[in-house]
Design an enzyme around this catalytic site. Structure first.
Site: not given
Ligand SMILES: NC(=O)c1ccc[n+]([C@@H]2O[C@H](COP(=O)([O-])OP(=O)(O)OC[C@H]3O[C@@H](n4cnc5c(N)ncnc54)[C@H](OP(=O)(O)O)[C@@H]3O)[C@@H](O)[C@H]2O)c1
Length: 312
Positions: A43, A48, A77, A110
């Site tokens: 994704d 980004y 996006k 997005h």
């Molecule tokens: N469409 C949109 O507007 C939108 C908005 C937000 C996000 N997104 C997409 O969704 C993806 C995921 O969302 P997100 O990045 O907001 O949050 P998330 O995946 O819910 O959480 C990521 C965080 O959790 C940590 N983490 C990962 N695996 C873990 C585990 N097994 N145990 C504990 N902590 C862990 C990561 O740190 P480390 O890297 O240090 O492991 C990072 O700090 C984004 O990267 C992006 O691609 C899209």
């Protein structure tokens, strides 16, 4: 690899690697580690600012036989500054170029918010474009064209709610095939998921771990007692419980990590099977807690309010 299926029979793997806030110098190794573990879904997004490094990793993996292009699913996006219909093709071509691909599997609008062309971020109301000038319908028409040109196999939207989805479903030639939204036990959006199921729109859960970094200390889903106890019961980790919950609810999950151990841990959530009692307990965690509020689009004197963005 478990998958969800588009209307035309194409597959999307039910877990993908998120890349928001993955630093350019970290994301290259993260993508390669993920491919070696078994991830086939990535994704990405122009905003980004790391698609070049992801592209280098994908190219390396394809050229070295780690994976075939047709076996990976890559999303990008359209950023808010590219909603002008004439910008849409330029924007997707830029992402395709940076990702070193010939086409994307999925391209999403997005946010339902438009900035002036060239303004990556909106610092004042002057940087915004009115929702009438670049309406979501007009931008969507340009999305339909890029799909017809084969630049994206599938098109969809992100951060849209039911009224805006209904506008596209009513006024468009091609219906959105994917909705990417924030989903985790603190913010379950059950009604919106049901709406998508009825309208044959697949759902991707972003921030499926509760975007750990943003609410660390305040809430922290992976540290919730209920999540921990369910993890103990299934001999897995709290993060795996959250991801299994997302997948079993029928959504694709895209956890972000740049840590090889956590990348593997998250992928292995595919082996966890929650039962009905786990679902009841996790359902009780609902707090209507939206983390990504889109407040960066809400500016004094501007066209967009919080209520406009998330209209019910
Ligand atoms: N469409 C949109 O507007 C939108 C908005 C937000 C996000 N997104 C997409 O969704 C993806 C995921 O969302 P997100 O990045 O907001 O949050 P998330 O995946 O819910 O959480 C990521 C965080 O959790 C940590 N983490 C990962 N695996 C873990 C585990 N097994 N145990 C504990 N902590 C862990 C990561 O740190 P480390 O890297 O240090 O492991 C990072 O700090 C984004 O990267 C992006 O691609 C899209």
């Amino acid at each position: 690899m478990n998958t969800f299926t588009f209307k035309n029979g194409d597959y999307v793997p039910e877990i993908g690697l998120g890349t928001w806030l993955s630093k350019p110098n970290e994301v290259y190794n993260a993508v390669l580690a993920a491919i070696k573990v078994g991830y086939r879904h990535f994704d990405c997004a122009y905003i980004y600012q790391n698609e070049t490094e992801i592209g280098r990793a994908l190219r390396f993996a394809i050229e070295n036989g780690l994976v075939k292009r047709e076996d990976i699913f890559v999303t990008s996006k359209l950023w808010n500054s590219d909603h002008a219909p004439k910008q849409v093709e330029k924007a997707i071509r830029k992402s395709i170029f940076d990702l070193q691909l010939d086409y994307l599997d999925l391209y999403l609008i997005h946010w339902p918010v438009a900035f002036k062309t060239g303004h990556l971020y909106a610092h004042s109301a002057d940087d915004l474009v009115s929702p009438d000038e670049f309406s979501i319908e007009k931008t969507w028409q340009a999305m339909e064209i890029i799909q017809e040109k084969g630049l994206a196999k599938h098109i969809g939207v992100s951060n849209f709610n039911m009224p805006k989805l209904n506008r596209l479903l009513t006024n468009s030639r091609i219906a959105p095939e994917m909705l990417q939204i924030e989903l985790h036990p603190y913010f379950q959006q059950t009604e919106l998921i049901e709406f998508c199921r009825k309208n044959r729109i697949l759902v991707t859960a972003y921030s499926p771990l509760g975007s750990h970094h943003l609410i660390q200390g305040k809430a922290g889903l992976t540290r919730e007692a209920i999540v921990k106890s369910i993890a103990e019961k299934h001999h897995c980790t709290p993060a795996q419980v959250l991801l299994a919950w997302g997948i079993q609810r029928g959504s694709i999950v895209i956890p972000k990590s740049v840590n090889e151990k956590r990348i593997r841990e998250n992928f292995n959530a595919l082996n966890v099977r929650l039962d009905a009692s786990d679902f009841v307990k996790l359902g009780d965690l609902e707090q209507n807690l939206r983390i990504s509020k889109g407040l960066f689009c809400v500016l004094p004197g501007g066209f967009y309010t919080y209520e406009d963005i998330w209209e019910k």
